[in-house]
Design a protein around this motif. Structure first.
Motif, PDB file in Angstrom:
ATOM      1  N   GLU A   1      -6.581  23.294 -29.238  1.00 39.34           N
ATOM      2  CA  GLU A   1      -5.941  22.121 -28.550  1.00 39.34           C
ATOM      3  C   GLU A   1      -4.555  22.104 -29.005  1.00 39.34           C
ATOM      4  O   GLU A   1      -4.027  21.799 -30.044  1.00 39.34           O
ATOM      5  N   ALA A   2      -3.515  22.487 -28.094  1.00 35.24           N
ATOM      6  CA  ALA A   2      -2.316  22.620 -28.529  1.00 35.24           C
ATOM      7  C   ALA A   2      -1.452  21.265 -28.078  1.00 35.24           C
ATOM      8  O   ALA A   2      -1.488  20.879 -26.921  1.00 35.24           O
ATOM      9  N   PRO A   3      -0.815  20.702 -28.901  1.00 31.20           N
ATOM     10  CA  PRO A   3       0.020  19.409 -28.711  1.00 31.20           C
ATOM     11  C   PRO A   3       1.111  19.724 -27.821  1.00 31.20           C
ATOM     12  O   PRO A   3       1.727  20.465 -28.038  1.00 31.20           O
ATOM     13  N   THR A   4       1.300  18.949 -26.703  1.00 30.59           N
ATOM     14  CA  THR A   4       2.468  19.253 -25.745  1.00 30.59           C
ATOM     15  C   THR A   4       3.335  17.898 -25.638  1.00 30.59           C
ATOM     16  O   THR A   4       4.480  18.362 -25.148  1.00 30.59           O
ATOM     17  N   GLU A   5       2.735  16.904 -25.907  1.00 29.36           N
ATOM     18  CA  GLU A   5       3.725  15.662 -25.791  1.00 29.36           C
ATOM     19  C   GLU A   5       3.071  14.413 -26.511  1.00 29.36           C
ATOM     20  O   GLU A   5       1.935  14.273 -26.584  1.00 29.36           O
ATOM     21  N   ILE A   6       3.849  13.688 -27.020  1.00 26.78           N
ATOM     22  CA  ILE A   6       3.688  12.468 -27.472  1.00 26.78           C
ATOM     23  C   ILE A   6       3.974  11.193 -26.790  1.00 26.78           C
ATOM     24  O   ILE A   6       5.313  11.115 -26.491  1.00 26.78           O
ATOM     25  N   LEU A   7       3.327  10.309 -26.322  1.00 27.60           N
ATOM     26  CA  LEU A   7       3.612   9.301 -25.333  1.00 27.60           C
ATOM     27  C   LEU A   7       3.757   8.030 -26.139  1.00 27.60           C
ATOM     28  O   LEU A   7       2.999   7.381 -27.148  1.00 27.60           O
ATOM     29  N   GLY A   8       4.863   7.124 -25.793  1.00 28.10           N
ATOM     30  CA  GLY A   8       4.792   5.909 -26.292  1.00 28.10           C
ATOM     31  C   GLY A   8       6.089   5.253 -26.111  1.00 28.10           C
ATOM     32  O   GLY A   8       6.802   5.636 -24.986  1.00 28.10           O
ATOM     33  N   GLY A   9       6.421   4.219 -26.740  1.00 29.29           N
ATOM     34  CA  GLY A   9       7.707   3.423 -26.638  1.00 29.29           C
ATOM     35  C   GLY A   9       8.298   2.711 -27.920  1.00 29.29           C
ATOM     36  O   GLY A   9       7.857   3.136 -29.062  1.00 29.29           O
ATOM     37  N   PRO A  10       9.000   1.517 -27.700  1.00 33.33           N
ATOM     38  CA  PRO A  10       9.551   0.840 -28.618  1.00 33.33           C
ATOM     39  C   PRO A  10       8.377   0.434 -29.763  1.00 33.33           C
ATOM     40  O   PRO A  10       8.546   0.208 -30.964  1.00 33.33           O
ATOM     41  N   ASP A  11       7.288   0.136 -29.092  1.00 32.31           N
ATOM     42  CA  ASP A  11       6.209  -0.354 -30.114  1.00 32.31           C
ATOM     43  C   ASP A  11       5.415   0.809 -30.896  1.00 32.31           C
ATOM     44  O   ASP A  11       4.353   0.201 -31.430  1.00 32.31           O
ATOM     45  N   GLY A  12       5.607   2.044 -30.658  1.00 33.03           N
ATOM     46  CA  GLY A  12       4.956   3.012 -31.106  1.00 33.03           C
ATOM     47  C   GLY A  12       4.216   3.918 -30.119  1.00 33.03           C
ATOM     48  O   GLY A  12       4.503   3.982 -29.021  1.00 33.03           O
ATOM     49  N   VAL A  13       3.360   4.788 -30.841  1.00 29.98           N
ATOM     50  CA  VAL A  13       2.764   5.829 -30.028  1.00 29.98           C
ATOM     51  C   VAL A  13       1.427   5.253 -29.271  1.00 29.98           C
ATOM     52  O   VAL A  13       0.753   4.204 -29.573  1.00 29.98           O
ATOM     53  N   THR A  14       1.144   5.675 -27.981  1.00 34.27           N
ATOM     54  CA  THR A  14       0.128   5.355 -27.309  1.00 34.27           C
ATOM     55  C   THR A  14      -0.747   6.299 -26.969  1.00 34.27           C
ATOM     56  O   THR A  14      -2.113   6.032 -26.921  1.00 34.27           O
ATOM     57  N   THR A  15      -0.172   7.549 -26.765  1.00 26.44           N
ATOM     58  CA  THR A  15      -1.149   8.786 -26.489  1.00 26.44           C
ATOM     59  C   THR A  15      -0.495  10.169 -26.875  1.00 26.44           C
ATOM     60  O   THR A  15       0.641  10.329 -27.180  1.00 26.44           O
ATOM     61  N   LEU A  16      -1.441  10.917 -27.290  1.00 24.95           N
ATOM     62  CA  LEU A  16      -1.229  12.243 -27.653  1.00 24.95           C
ATOM     63  C   LEU A  16      -1.626  13.115 -26.505  1.00 24.95           C
ATOM     64  O   LEU A  16      -2.891  13.105 -26.112  1.00 24.95           O
ATOM     65  N   ARG A  17      -0.877  14.062 -25.877  1.00 24.33           N
ATOM     66  CA  ARG A  17      -1.286  14.942 -24.886  1.00 24.33           C
ATOM     67  C   ARG A  17      -1.490  16.233 -25.443  1.00 24.33           C
ATOM     68  O   ARG A  17      -0.598  16.951 -26.036  1.00 24.33           O
ATOM     69  N   THR A  18      -2.588  16.937 -25.286  1.00 29.57           N
ATOM     70  CA  THR A  18      -2.818  18.247 -25.731  1.00 29.57           C
ATOM     71  C   THR A  18      -3.239  19.252 -24.498  1.00 29.57           C
ATOM     72  O   THR A  18      -3.637  18.882 -23.327  1.00 29.57           O
ATOM     73  N   GLU A  19      -3.186  20.475 -24.439  1.00 27.06           N
ATOM     74  CA  GLU A  19      -3.712  21.472 -23.622  1.00 27.06           C
ATOM     75  C   GLU A  19      -4.706  22.393 -24.191  1.00 27.06           C
ATOM     76  O   GLU A  19      -4.432  22.876 -25.357  1.00 27.06           O
ATOM     77  N   ARG A  20      -5.629  22.740 -23.584  1.00 28.64           N
ATOM     78  CA  ARG A  20      -6.647  23.662 -24.116  1.00 28.64           C
ATOM     79  C   ARG A  20      -5.958  25.253 -23.935  1.00 28.64           C
ATOM     80  O   ARG A  20      -5.417  25.472 -22.878  1.00 28.64           O
ATOM     81  N   THR A  21      -6.177  25.957 -25.090  1.00 25.57           N
ATOM     82  CA  THR A  21      -5.887  27.124 -25.093  1.00 25.57           C
ATOM     83  C   THR A  21      -7.043  28.157 -25.235  1.00 25.57           C
ATOM     84  O   THR A  21      -8.079  27.601 -25.490  1.00 25.57           O
ATOM     85  N   ARG A  22      -6.599  29.442 -24.963  1.00 27.41           N
ATOM     86  CA  ARG A  22      -7.358  30.298 -24.849  1.00 27.41           C
ATOM     87  C   ARG A  22      -6.869  31.649 -25.669  1.00 27.41           C
ATOM     88  O   ARG A  22      -5.768  31.830 -25.500  1.00 27.41           O
TER      89      ARG A  22
END
Length: 447
Positions: free
Chosen positions: A269-290
């Motif tokens: 699982e490769a991290p591709t983006e960290i989502l959130g805002g002024p209040d902090g992180v809400t989501t980590l987005r990953t992409e399955r690798t092969r």
């Protein structure tokens, strides 16, 4: 005439260089005087401020390092910051050679969107190891946390986040770290690896210890837990890797036993983006690798959004530039040839050397650090002549005193050491660390 050498950095790399230098000089029948300049009031670098407090056995190396500092040819000058209290051109007046051994304490970047919302593992390690130059508070209000990386530092971060504060109370953590850990709300820690389990960089012992806590359950998720032919070939060449894979394979699909905290291990699982805002992180987005059959991987386009409230980067340490010295930003090292510092034209700078992680990058264990230092010292002894004009130890002492530098000597460290041990004895522990610079200096002066 005695060879005068300054070593900038009082961690293992610098202390091993001092040890090898004094031994080699003695064997050659020559005299050498070594001053170790360290910006902190205490020696030992990452052994003191980079090893998790619940791994005291690793800190046993301090005993050997302390014996080097006690040598009559070696002086420890702590609380002296290179580039602030003394410059390279100043050191050339007092020493025939300068060896830079400042290591690597910064975090590497990932280069993904939203990375600025994440924490660096090195910063978190510095906090729970009570580094005197970091804030004494740390935000630990995330219920679900992501840790990016599959090395021992990633495991340390995950373990400290998952364990209870009371489990850590037998270690050397001071009160502010205990109170911080006691207030944390984390229940789940998700550790992510870009590649499959055959390439995990955990040491076998570190991995097994992850499962020892009575309050923490380790869950190895089967998705992405694949080993291709290249992976099998890789573990066939590396005994430790095979032990890690065997341990992980035994944990895949285990039935949960209901412990209150969980560490989840996710592979491919490769991290591709960290989502959130002024209040902090809400989501980590990953992409399955092969796997591509050569140890590398590619994305599959299968994306997963993970509901986490904090992300820690544990993808490696990075050295930082030093005033007056060249620096290779891409490799994050001082350019050198076997430890001889090179100028912008690739020519050796006389009397200037480097050893440890700032020489070779943040890889390798103690054995590498020793051989590294031996190579550097060999060049130093072969090439260094008598160039210093102010040759007495008292000359640098007077220089620092004129600038009101509160130097912490080896004797200061011994008093601080005894003070921390006494604090520990009062609480039934081996040691309680002093976590602020002024407190360290005060204990060094007064005991």
């Amino acid at each position: 005439m005695t060879l005068r050498v300054a070593i900038v950095g009082g961690g293992p790399a610098g202390i091993y260089a001092a040890d090898i230098l004094t031994k080699a000089s003695a064997e050659a029948g020559a005299d050498v005087s070594v001053d170790i300049l360290e910006r902190l009031p205490a020696p030992f670098g990452l052994v003191r401020y980079g090893v998790a407090p619940d791994h005291p056995r690793i800190k046993e190396i301090v005993k050997a390092l302390q014996r080097v500092l006690a040598k009559p040819e070696v002086r420890f000058l702590g609380n002296v910051e290179y580039g602030v209290d003394v410059k390279l051109e100043d050191l050339r007046d007092f020493y025939d050679a300068v060896v830079v051994a400042t290591g690597a304490m910064a975090d590497r970047d990932l280069g993904i969107p939203g990375e600025e919302l994440s924490y660096g593992a090195a910063d978190f390690v510095s906090w729970y190891d009570a580094h005197p130059d970091v804030p004494q508070t740390w935000p630990l209000d995330a219920k679900s946390v992501a840790v990016l990386g599959v090395g021992n530092v990633a495991l340390d971060v995950a373990r400290v986040l998952a364990k209870t504060a009371d489990e850590m109370l037998s270690t050397d953590i001071p009160a502010h770290v205990y109170e911080g850990l006691k207030a944390k709300t984390t229940t789940d820690v998700h550790v992510f690896a870009r590649r499959g389990p055959a390439y995990a960089k955990f040491s076998p012992l570190e991995l097994r210890e992850l499962n020892h806590s009575p309050n923490v359950e380790v869950i190895v998720h089967p998705e992405g837990f694949d080993v291709d032919d290249h992976g099998m070939e890789h573990i066939g060449k590396h005994k430790a890797q095979k032990m890690v894979l065997d341990t992980l394979a035994n944990w895949v699909g285990r039935e949960p036993v209901g412990k209150p905290h969980r560490i989840h291990l996710h592979f491919a699982e490769a991290p591709t983006e960290i989502l959130g805002g002024p209040d902090g992180v809400t989501t980590l987005r990953t992409e399955r690798t092969r796997p591509l059959g050569d140890g590398s991987v590619e994305g599959t386009g299968q994306v997963t959004n993970w509901d986490v409230q904090a992300v820690y980067r544990a993808v490696g340490y990075r050295s930082t530039p030093l005033p007056g010295l060249p620096f290779d930003e891409r490799a994050a090292v001082i350019p050198n040839d076997g430890g001889r510092v090179l100028d912008l034209d690739g020519d050796p700078i006389p009397g200037t050397f480097v050893t440890g992680w700032i020489k070779r990058g943040p890889v390798g264990l103690i054995g590498h650090t020793k051989s590294d230092a031996a190579e550097t010292v060999g060049h130093l002894l072969a090439e260094t002549g008598q160039t210093a004009t102010l040759r007495e130890p008292g000359d640098i002492d007077a220089y620092l005193a004129e600038r009101n530098v509160d130097v912490a000597t080896f004797e200061h460290w011994e008093r601080l050491d005894q003070h921390e041990v006494a604090l520990g004895e009062a609480e039934g522990r081996a040691r309680v660390k002093v976590g602020d610079r002024e407190g360290m200096l005060r204990a060094g002066r007064d005991g």
